[in-house]
Design a protein around this motif. Structure first.
Motif, mmCIF file in Angstrom:
data_model
loop_
_atom_site.group_PDB
_atom_site.id
_atom_site.type_symbol
_atom_site.label_atom_id
_atom_site.label_comp_id
_atom_site.label_asym_id
_atom_site.label_seq_id
_atom_site.Cartn_x
_atom_site.Cartn_y
_atom_site.Cartn_z
ATOM 1 N N LYS A 1 -19.635 29.901 -29.188
ATOM 2 C CA LYS A 1 -19.406 30.067 -27.895
ATOM 3 C C LYS A 1 -18.579 29.082 -27.154
ATOM 4 C CE LYS A 1 -22.046 33.958 -27.541
ATOM 5 N NZ LYS A 1 -21.349 35.142 -27.434
ATOM 6 N N LYS B 1 -16.399 28.873 -38.962
ATOM 7 C CA LYS B 1 -17.036 29.956 -39.415
ATOM 8 C C LYS B 1 -16.785 30.152 -40.849
ATOM 9 C CE LYS B 1 -17.589 32.934 -35.405
ATOM 10 N NZ LYS B 1 -17.414 34.139 -34.807
ATOM 11 N N ILE C 1 -25.909 28.392 -33.863
ATOM 12 C CA ILE C 1 -24.910 28.811 -32.909
ATOM 13 C C ILE C 1 -24.312 27.314 -32.510
ATOM 14 C CG2 ILE C 1 -24.877 29.789 -30.564
ATOM 15 C CD1 ILE C 1 -27.163 31.297 -31.140
ATOM 16 N N ASP D 1 -22.297 31.637 -34.937
ATOM 17 C CA ASP D 1 -21.700 32.261 -33.638
ATOM 18 C C ASP D 1 -21.136 30.948 -32.766
ATOM 19 O OD1 ASP D 1 -20.690 33.813 -31.490
ATOM 20 O OD2 ASP D 1 -22.992 34.423 -30.657
ATOM 21 N N ASN E 1 -26.301 37.006 -27.623
ATOM 22 C CA ASN E 1 -26.167 35.492 -26.966
ATOM 23 C C ASN E 1 -25.404 35.213 -25.871
ATOM 24 O OD1 ASN E 1 -27.361 34.601 -29.390
ATOM 25 N ND2 ASN E 1 -25.623 34.486 -30.621
#
Length: 581
Positions: free
Chosen positions: A381, A365, A350, A379, A511
């Protein structure tokens, strides 16, 4: 104890029983069957979509499935009412004793109530903050620091093995700029006028570093060419900046497990190894990219570069990893860094980035997908901007920092607890307004105060009970006669408590630690409503004179609220209040 998981298991068992009886066909997939609170609480305690999602594969009418399922569910003592609504939704009302069992579970499990094993020990790396080591952390970093730390705590609470990591961006040209800026402060420490040219860092936070350099070097570097001092000052200034950043994070209650230096990747062969891994997969080639979208052709010159075929892993365009002059692009060490994470055996990655990194999401990614053969999800954010106000007016910038408000200024003004909670009152990808006056208000509109006030009120009741000679330790409260809790306002609190284990799993799965802050505000609201009802209805007051059984039952309820508030605030990194000052 997760009642929603338990009732979903009952629904699945009932569907399986209907298959055994021939009322439903075999081979149905129950994965999308859910049990959750109905949108309107008047419709019941829980609702399931089972009939709606199974109708098509079962080739049956949803209502027929729902009616058969309702009859099966009513055979279980936990379900008092099972009603079919609309085309086939099924609403359930559960036994009050089942709900009250949540109180006993909270008292027995204490701070572990709501913990989940859904993570099953999966290793998760949460990288956050990762600010350039060129100055103190600013308010934008504050939001990322709070979000990342709370997310890590949430994942830990949900059964993951979490590593908090900071990536030190000490390999780029910005550290050369830092060294040059520090050199001017070194000249200043030696009695000379600093020449803060355009492009250098002007903040006064570099003055102490200049003084430290004078203490180390005296005046020996004065008038020396850059080639003599640049490398030494890079390392010296970076180390001092990271000390400052660690202090900033500590003031917010954030402690990293790993600090990873970008510079350590250069000259170590790790960048080359990562790209060789991609090359072995047929994903590195020499080519020419098309002109960027929206850029006039006359401003762009085609040139052959070493490219990563990121489009094969979901990116919009392929990305350069080496410049035409042979130097690495910024993307190349980032690929190597994430390759290092994959090699360290993390099951999930993350990254918490600022809003200005939105264009970096797909390429990063793609790189992780390629390097891990799609086995390690990443992931990313993005934390949107924080707009600072005081009394409704934009907050002035810091002279010490040069052109921004620092993390330390925010913490010094309102404290770490308020800072952390407020930073989680919006989803990370939504802008956040932070008004220094409003976040200190003692009103329902201030979620920090509202939750802390609930905690303080409960501790006040516990103190009064002890002063009255009433035993309110958790072991005694666990044995209380909870059947004495029957009023709708009391049951509303119990039902909100029961949502906590489910909320933890949902927040961890998505998340989204802000869900914890939202939940705590709602739980505090149910508690305050019960408190206020007690002003009009003496039988709802927590201390029932002459009736220790009723008192202990009511205190068992609010002690459970205290346990959940404490656990939730712990995830957010906030200390629960025992009294309000």
């Amino acid at each position: 104890m997760n009642l929603f998981t338990d009732i979903r298991a009952l629904v699945i068992d009932s569907l399986t029983a209907l298959q055994s009886e021939g009322a439903l066909p075999e081979g149905l997939d129950f994965a999308n069957v859910t049990v959750e609170p109905p949108r309107d609480a008047a419709h019941g305690d829980m609702a399931t979509n089972a009939a709606m999602v199974l109708a098509k594969p079962a080739k049956m009418k949803p209502r027929d499935i729902a009616e058969a399922l309702a009859a099966m569910l009513l055979q279980d003592a936990r379900v008092e009412v099972a009603e079919v609504a609309g085309p086939g939704f099924l609403n359930m009302r559960l036994s009050p004793d089942l709900w009250r069992g949540v109180i006993g579970a909270a008292l027995e499990q204490g701070s572990d109530f709501g913990r989940s094993n859904m993570g099953q020990g999966r290793k998760v790396n949460v990288e956050f903050v990762s600010a350039n080591p060129t100055g103190p952390l600013h308010v934008g970093h504050t939001r990322g620091a709070v979000f990342g730390d709370a997310l890590a705590a949430l994942l830990d609470f949900a059964g993951h093995d979490v590593t908090r990591e900071y990536y030190i961006n000490d390999g780029g040209a910005q550290v050369d700029v830092l060294a040059r800026s520090v050199y001017e402060r070194y000249r200043e420490a030696n009695g000379l006028e600093p020449q803060i040219a355009e492009g250098l860092y002007p903040g006064d936070y570099l003055v102490p570093i200049g003084a430290a350099l004078k203490e180390k070097y005296g005046d020996s570097l004065i008038d020396q060419p850059e080639s003599v001092w640049l490398q030494d000052l890079r390392e010296f200034a970076t180390e001092k900046m990271m000390d400052l950043i660690r202090e900033d994070l500590a003031s917010l209650g954030v402690e990293m497990d790993v600090f990873f230096s970008e510079k350590s990747l250069y000259g170590s062969g790790r960048i080359e190894a990562a790209l060789e891994e991609l090359d072995a997969k047929g994903l590195i080639y020499e080519g020419t990219l098309p002109p960027p979208k929206g850029k006039p052709d006359e401003d762009w010159e085609p040139r052959e570069q070493t490219l990563f075929k990121s489009t094969e892993h979901g990116d919009d365009v392929d990305r350069p990893v080496k410049k035409s002059d042979g130097g690495w692009t910024y993307f190349a060490p980032d690929i190597a860094y994430h390759y290092d994470k994959v090699q360290r055996g993390f099951d999930e990655l993350i990254d918490v980035f600022g809003a200005d990194h939105g264009g970096y999401v797909k390429r990063m990614k793609a790189a992780v997908s390629a390097l891990s053969d799609g086995k390690v999800p990443l992931d990313i954010k993005l934390c949107q901007l924080v707009r600072l106000f005081k009394d409704g007016q934009p907050f002035k910038m810091s002279k010490r920092a040069g052109n921004f408000v620092t993390l330390r200024e925010v913490v010094d003004l309102v404290g770490p607890d308020v800072t952390r909670f407020v930073m989680l009152t919006r989803k990370n990808d939504a802008p956040l307004d932070f008004d220094f006056s409003k976040v200190l208000e003692q009103s329902k509109d201030n979620p920090v105060f509202y939750v802390q006030y609930a905690s303080a009120r409960i501790h006040s009741v516990l103190r009064k009970a002890r002063d009255a000679g009433i035993a309110v330790d958790d072991a005694t409260l666990t044995a209380a006669d909870l059947s004495l809790l029957a009023h709708e306002a009391e049951m509303a609190v119990v039902k909100k408590l029961a949502e906590w284990p489910r909320l933890v799993e949902i927040a961890a799965r998505t998340n989204e630690p802000h869900r914890v802050a939202f939940y705590l505000y709602e739980l505090a609201g149910e508690f305050h409503a019960l408190w206020n009802r007690g002003n009009d209805l003496p039988e709802l007051r927590f201390l029932q004179e002459g009736d220790s059984s009723a008192t202990q039952a009511k205190i068992a309820l609010i002690r459970s609220v205290s346990i959940v508030i404490s656990a939730g605030l712990g995830i957010l990194g906030v200390t629960p209040a025992e009294e309000m000052r």
